[in-house]
Design an enzyme around this catalytic site. Structure first.
Site, PDB file in Angstrom:
ATOM      1  N   ARG A   1     -10.236 -11.654   1.893  1.00 40.80           N
ATOM      2  CA  ARG A   1     -11.032 -12.754   1.333  1.00 40.80           C
ATOM      3  C   ARG A   1     -10.243 -14.062   1.375  1.00 40.80           C
ATOM      4  O   ARG A   1     -10.826 -15.143   1.467  1.00 40.80           O
ATOM      5  CB  ARG A   1     -11.483 -12.391  -0.089  1.00 40.80           C
ATOM      6  CG  ARG A   1     -10.361 -12.133  -1.043  1.00 40.80           C
ATOM      7  CD  ARG A   1     -10.804 -11.347  -2.273  1.00 40.80           C
ATOM      8  NE  ARG A   1     -10.871  -9.900  -2.027  1.00 40.80           N
ATOM      9  CZ  ARG A   1     -11.215  -9.001  -2.941  1.00 40.80           C
ATOM     10  NH1 ARG A   1     -11.556  -9.389  -4.148  1.00 40.80           N
ATOM     11  NH2 ARG A   1     -11.244  -7.727  -2.633  1.00 40.80           N
TER      12      ARG A   1
ATOM     13  N   LYS B   1       0.834  -1.200   0.000  1.00 40.33           N
ATOM     14  CA  LYS B   1       0.000   0.000   0.000  1.00 40.33           C
ATOM     15  C   LYS B   1       0.866   1.246   0.000  1.00 40.33           C
ATOM     16  O   LYS B   1       2.003   1.202   0.463  1.00 40.33           O
ATOM     17  CB  LYS B   1      -0.868   0.014   1.277  1.00 40.33           C
ATOM     18  CG  LYS B   1      -1.976  -1.004   1.304  1.00 40.33           C
ATOM     19  CD  LYS B   1      -2.789  -0.881   2.576  1.00 40.33           C
ATOM     20  CE  LYS B   1      -3.918  -1.888   2.610  1.00 40.33           C
ATOM     21  NZ  LYS B   1      -4.981  -1.644   1.625  1.00 40.33           N
TER      22      LYS B   1
END
Ligand code: BES
Ligand code: MN
Ligand code: ZN
Length: 497
Positions: A353, A279
């Protein structure tokens, strides 16, 4: 904060502060009007002078009113509408706490339970009041060498004219306190820094919670156990980190052992750097909150168990730290999940996920009545719904409806996004059964589509709390404890019909 209930003549109650609502109509009504009569018109005189008009958000403290035993009377504006909105009512409660928190009174009598709030009965508006007071009193100063002052206000008495109200008020206090205790735990865990709150820390915390109550089963799966179960997806996320992943389970049996449990699954990424798909630096510190789904299920668990609700509840936490390193998973890697489905990891930052899918497969063995997962899953959810509303998706309309209803009841709202089949194609991979990202469109929905591939065995819903779990940046920065109220309400409703 201690809450209790009182009825009887308001003017004779001895207290540091009596809190009374006053509306914007020119003539006083209700409690304010009867007190005004007793104290010789001092309240109406203040209104006439323009010291207070009753506008929402206003307040005025009066001292030593003749004929009234309370040392102070705090008037709070309720606005001009016949019924207040949830938001106005909460603002009023916040104003009361802000005024009294560090004022002279150590206790207060709140004559606010009769104020009309739209679509709320005595129980539900009182519970909202209790929760809002508790929420406003929350402090997190564990890491400050100089602690914040402890609030001087220690006790709130909820007054009602009618003795028959006592039962509803007591139930509201009981439930409101339990939800607030759960919410406080969730906020504390969320606010802890990533160097303290690791997967190992969450496992210890869960075990400690299990010890606080009787008959709780706690289980922590280590990486070797997960490997044996074939959880290649979850383990790919922790592969780059020095912190071992944990799959944590707590089970509470509140009713017949044969009754199917409600299962909650929390995303517990204790820090999300993005991994190799790293990020950008700005606000990356906020990725310590990426375990707020896990913190939520622990908060809800605490609330339900402390209420000894007659349901069976199992919570699962999929916890890992997402780091880049020489051992980290890389874009293009293909892993095999516990379900047997292979996953092409196209972006290591879509890690939530990856840990959830294996926990959702593991959930099958508990023969769940339903499974709800809670996750700070997508930045796209903040784009779609901002920070006021939780994203709700799933494979069962009845379950989704129940969650949306519970959110309204608890003033902790969600909104459904569609999980139409058309979106599933975005997850096609040329090399594996499924890719872990679905491109730039509808990121919240495609993340849920990914999870839906692992939840075919039971009614399932997914709450994306990326926007609602914490307040970003600024002075108010911190975990909100949402959606503990929504989920606790959902479970309360399982019992109350
Ligand atoms: N934890 C983040 C989601 C997130 C981002 C929550 C910002 C709150 C604020 C999640 O793991 C993530 O990184 N998601 C990616 C998915 C993308 C790579 C498909 C995202 O939202 O950018
Ligand atoms: Mn991520
Ligand atoms: Zn994440």
């Amino acid at each position: 904060m201690e809450f209790n209930v009182k009825h009887g003549a308001l003017e004779t109650i001895k207290t540091g502060c009596l809190v009374v609502g006053i509306n914007e109509a020119r003539t006083l009504t209700g409690t304010a009007a009867s007190l005004d009569g007793i104290c010789g018109g001092q309240i109406s005189a203040a209104v006439k002078r323009g010291d207070i008009t009753g506008k929402s958000g206003q307040s005025l403290m009066l001292f030593a009113l003749p004929g009234i035993s309370a040392q102070r009377v705090l008037l709070v504006g309720t606005g001009k509408n016949a019924e207040m909105s949830d938001r106005d009512f909460r603002k009023l409660a916040q104003k009361v706490v802000a005024t009294l928190k560090n004022g002279g009174a150590t206790d207060a009598v709140l004559a606010l339970t009769a104020l009309p709030v739209k679509n709320r009965d005595l129980y539900s508006r009182t519970r909202l009041l209790v929760e809002t007071v508790r929420e406003s009193l929350y402090q997190f100063d564990q890491f400050k060498s100089k602690k914040a002052d402890k609030p001087r206000l220690k006790k709130c008495t909820l007054w009602s004219a009618d003795k028959a109200d006592a039962e509803a008020l007591k139930r509201a206090i009981l439930h409101g306190q339990a939800i607030s205790d759960g919410t406080d735990l969730t906020r504390d865990l969320g606010n802890l820094p990533g160097n303290v709150c690791t997967p190992t820390y969450l496992a210890k915390e869960a075990k400690a919670l299990a010890k606080q109550f009787k008959g709780i089963e706690a289980e922590v799966l280590e990486e070797k156990d997960m490997k044996a179960l074939g959880m290649g997806s979850l383990l790919a996320v922790s592969a780059g980190s020095a912190e071992p992943a944990k799959l944590i389970r707590l089970s509470y049996q509140g009713t017949d052992a044969k009754a199917k449990p409600h299962v909650l699954v929390g995303k517990g990424i204790t820090f999300d750097t993005g991994g190799i798909s790293i990020k950008p630096g700005a606000s990356m510190d906020e990725m310590k909150y990426d375990m707020c789904g896990a913190a939520t299920v622990l908060g809800v668990f605490k609330a339900i168990v402390s209420l000894q609700l007659p349901i069976n509840l199992t919570v699962l936490i999929a916890s890992a730290e997402n780091m880049p390193s020489g051992t980290a998973a890389k874009p293009g890697d293909i892993v095999t999940s516990m379900s047997g489905q292979t996953i092409e990891i196209l972006n290591t930052d879509a890690e939530g996920r990856l840990v959830l899918c294996d926990a959702l497969t593991y959930a099958e063995r508990f023969n769940p009545a339903s499974v709800v997962d809670i996750a700070t899953l997508t930045g796209a959810c903040i784009v779609a719904l901002g920070s006021h509303t939780t994203g709700v998706m799933g494979n069962n309309d009845e379950l989704i409806e129940k969650l949306l209803d519970a959110g309204k009841q608890a003033d902790d709202r969600g909104w459904q996004l569609p999980l139409f089949d058309e979106y599933q194609e975005q997850l096609d991979s040329p090399f594996a059964d499924i890719a872990n990202i679905g491109g730039p469109k509808a990121g919240t929905i495609t993340a849920a589509c990914f999870l839906s591939r692992f939840t075919k065995a039971y009614p399932w819903a997914h709450l994306d709390i990326a926007g609602t779990a914490w307040i970003s940046g600024g002075k108010e920065k911190g975990a909100t404890g949402r959606p503990v109220p929504l989920l606790t309400q959902y479970l309360l409703n399982q019992v109350q019909g």
